[in-house]
Design a protein around this motif. Structure first.
Motif, short mmCIF file in Angstrom:
data_model
loop_
_atom_site.label_atom_id
_atom_site.label_comp_id
_atom_site.label_asym_id
_atom_site.label_seq_id
_atom_site.Cartn_x
_atom_site.Cartn_y
_atom_site.Cartn_z
N ASP A 7 0.87 -1.18 0.00
CA ASP A 7 0.00 0.00 0.00
C ASP A 7 0.90 1.23 0.00
OD1 ASP A 7 -2.13 1.71 0.19
OD2 ASP A 7 -2.53 1.34 2.31
N CYS A 8 1.11 1.80 -1.19
CA CYS A 8 2.09 2.88 -1.35
C CYS A 8 1.48 4.22 -0.95
CB CYS A 8 2.60 2.91 -2.78
SG CYS A 8 3.30 1.34 -3.35
N VAL A 9 1.21 4.38 0.32
CA VAL A 9 0.55 5.57 0.85
C VAL A 9 1.33 6.82 0.46
CG1 VAL A 9 -0.22 6.75 2.94
CG2 VAL A 9 -0.33 4.25 2.80
N GLY A 10 2.63 6.79 0.70
CA GLY A 10 3.48 7.94 0.39
C GLY A 10 4.71 7.53 -0.39
N GLY A 53 4.35 12.10 10.35
CA GLY A 53 2.99 12.47 9.97
C GLY A 53 1.94 11.80 10.83
N GLY A 54 2.31 11.48 12.09
CA GLY A 54 1.38 10.82 13.00
C GLY A 54 1.34 9.31 12.85
N TRP A 55 2.21 8.75 11.98
CA TRP A 55 2.25 7.30 11.76
C TRP A 55 3.54 6.73 12.35
CZ3 TRP A 55 -0.99 4.70 7.79
CH2 TRP A 55 -1.96 5.55 7.25
N ARG A 56 3.41 5.65 13.11
CA ARG A 56 4.57 4.96 13.63
C ARG A 56 5.06 3.95 12.60
NH1 ARG A 56 6.54 0.45 14.65
NH2 ARG A 56 4.70 -0.38 13.60
N GLY A 57 6.36 3.82 12.50
CA GLY A 57 6.89 2.84 11.56
C GLY A 57 8.37 2.60 11.78
N TYR A 218 4.91 -0.96 8.59
CA TYR A 218 5.05 0.40 8.09
C TYR A 218 6.53 0.72 7.90
CZ TYR A 218 0.20 0.86 9.64
OH TYR A 218 -1.15 0.68 9.82
N GLY A 219 6.89 1.09 6.69
CA GLY A 219 8.25 1.48 6.39
C GLY A 219 8.31 2.96 6.10
N ILE A 220 9.17 3.67 6.81
CA ILE A 220 9.24 5.13 6.73
C ILE A 220 10.39 5.56 5.83
CG2 ILE A 220 9.73 7.22 8.06
CD1 ILE A 220 8.14 6.09 10.32
N PHE A 225 6.88 15.13 3.11
CA PHE A 225 5.93 15.58 2.10
C PHE A 225 4.62 15.93 2.79
CE2 PHE A 225 8.41 12.27 -0.34
CZ PHE A 225 9.14 13.18 -1.09
N PRO A 226 3.70 16.59 2.06
CA PRO A 226 2.37 16.81 2.64
C PRO A 226 1.67 15.50 3.01
CG PRO A 226 2.69 18.23 0.73
CD PRO A 226 3.88 17.32 0.78
#
Length: 399
Positions: A7-10, A53-57, A218-220, A225-226
């Motif tokens: 899932d390529c969120v960003g 961005g509020g996401w842990r990874g 989750y990979g950061i 970015f926005p």
């Protein structure tokens, strides 16, 4: 069937994928240890937990102390992988990814894939990230990869080669035939190695497929970015209900690309076969035919995931004399599969296990490349090693 959904969120890069797979269940310590099979000394992998961005990874930082050249070519990575102690399936996958990357770079630069030069330090990091990602999927026994549409930012991008647009030319080339969408972010969300991994491994691009989720990672990434610069990976099982009720395999959709050729040097067909498989074709086969006026011909048939239609058509039209092809979509049913490693008296062999129900294997297929390698090093007949590996797999599964 064990599957993974990217899932390529960003965005996606090799490092982000490896981090997400570690976070999703692949043992980080074992993975880093397995990277030593590349016989590269002087590298370090730092694994950190961050919030973006509020996401842990998980974020990975590669450092390479080994002296490296300013640039490397495709032959260097092929030699590095060939001389490694990696399992044959990992070697094959890593080679496919880098060959695809080199072909994309070659196309936009107007040179051959063998002439493409990769930047030294970044090249070593990409080798580690790509190999680590393939190892992680192997350790998680993922049999099929799916991917979301790829997000694209905007540029320009400052690189070692100067100012380039976003997506970078080679990355854009790798995205041929793949769904993409624009994100209001200035910079590169999808790197070249990330695009090469996704387009080489993904059977389909689209929404999350029906699955029973076993792990989420989750990979950061390194950028801000926005949208959060992270990749989310779902790992789990597909068609669980069908397997438990004894349904023979799971459904899949493939494209069949077909053409008849009677005016091409037959010596070229093995090269075309290699290019198509390297680009992700599921199968390629040739059939002798009789064409108009009694001329002997060859029917070229290619099976591929729908997402790779344009990429494979480009190869067929560029490398053969055909003026047109037939394309149809077909439904197929495939057995569930995973791979195990077994020990023989001459060394380790990978064995593909095909089944309807996990405790009732229907087919056991030792990896040919592993058997060939051990036959060459031991002097034993390849069929002896093949049968020993198959028996070892039977013993392991019935323990």
């Amino acid at each position: 069937m064990n599957i993974a959904y990217l899932d390529c969120v960003g965005g996606i890069s090799g490092e982000m994928l490896l981090a997400a797979l570690m976070d999703g269940g692949a043992n980080a310590r074992e993975l880093i240890s397995q990277l030593n099979l590349l016989h590269l000394s002087g590298f370090e992998v730092r694994v950190t937990e961050e919030i973006k961005g509020g996401w842990r990874g998980i974020r990975l930082l590669f450092s390479v102390d080994t002296p490296f050249r300013s640039s490397y070519q495709l032959g260097d990575v092929l030699g590095l992988i060939a001389s490694s102690s990696l399992p044959a399936p990992i070697k094959n996958t890593v080679v496919r990814i880098f060959e695809r990357l080199a072909c994309a770079e070659a196309r936009v630069r107007g040179i051959s894939p063998r002439e493409v030069c990769f930047e030294g330090g970044q090249f070593i990091k990409s080798v580690l990230a790509v190999t680590g990602s393939c190892l992680a999927l192997f350790m998680l026994q993922v049999e099929r990869v799916y991917c979301s549409p790829l997000p694209v930012g905007h540029g320009p991008l400052i690189s070692a080669g100067g100012v380039v647009p976003v997506p970078a030319p080679a990355t854009a080339e790798l995205m041929r035939g793949v769904p993409v969408y624009t994100v209001d972010a200035e910079g590169e969300l999808v790197t070249a190695d990330g695009a090469a991994i996704a387009t080489t491994l993904a059977a389909e691009f689209g929404p999350l497929p029906p699955m029973q989720i076993a792990g989420i990672g989750y990979g950061i990434g390194a950028h801000s970015f926005p949208v959060p610069n992270l990749l989310r990976v779902f790992v789990g099982k597909k068609d669980i209900q069908g397997s438990s009720t004894g349904t023979p395999g799971s459904d899949d959709t493939v494209l069949v690309i077909e053409t008849d050729i009677d005016d091409m040097n037959p010596e070229f067909f093995p090269y075309v076969d290699h290019l198509l498989r390297q680009a992700g074709a599921l199968d390629v086969f040739l059939i002798s035919t009789i064409m108009k006026k009694g001329r002997p011909g060859t029917r070229l048939t290619v099976l591929c995931p729908p997402a790779l239609e344009e990429a494979l058509l480009g190869i067929i039209f560029r490398e053969t004399t055909t003026l047109g092809v037939r394309i149809r979509q077909e439904r197929r049913r495939v057995l569930n599969r995973h791979q195990i490693q077994v020990q023989t008296p001459w060394g380790q062999v990978g064995v593909k296990v095909a089944y309807v129900e996990p405790d009732n294997p229907l087919q056991l297929s030792p990896e040919y490349e592993d058997c060939r390698r051990l036959a060459g090093s031991s002097g034993r007949p390849i069929q002896e090693i093949y049968h020993a590996a198959r028996q070892a797999a039977l013993d392991k599964l019935h323990d």
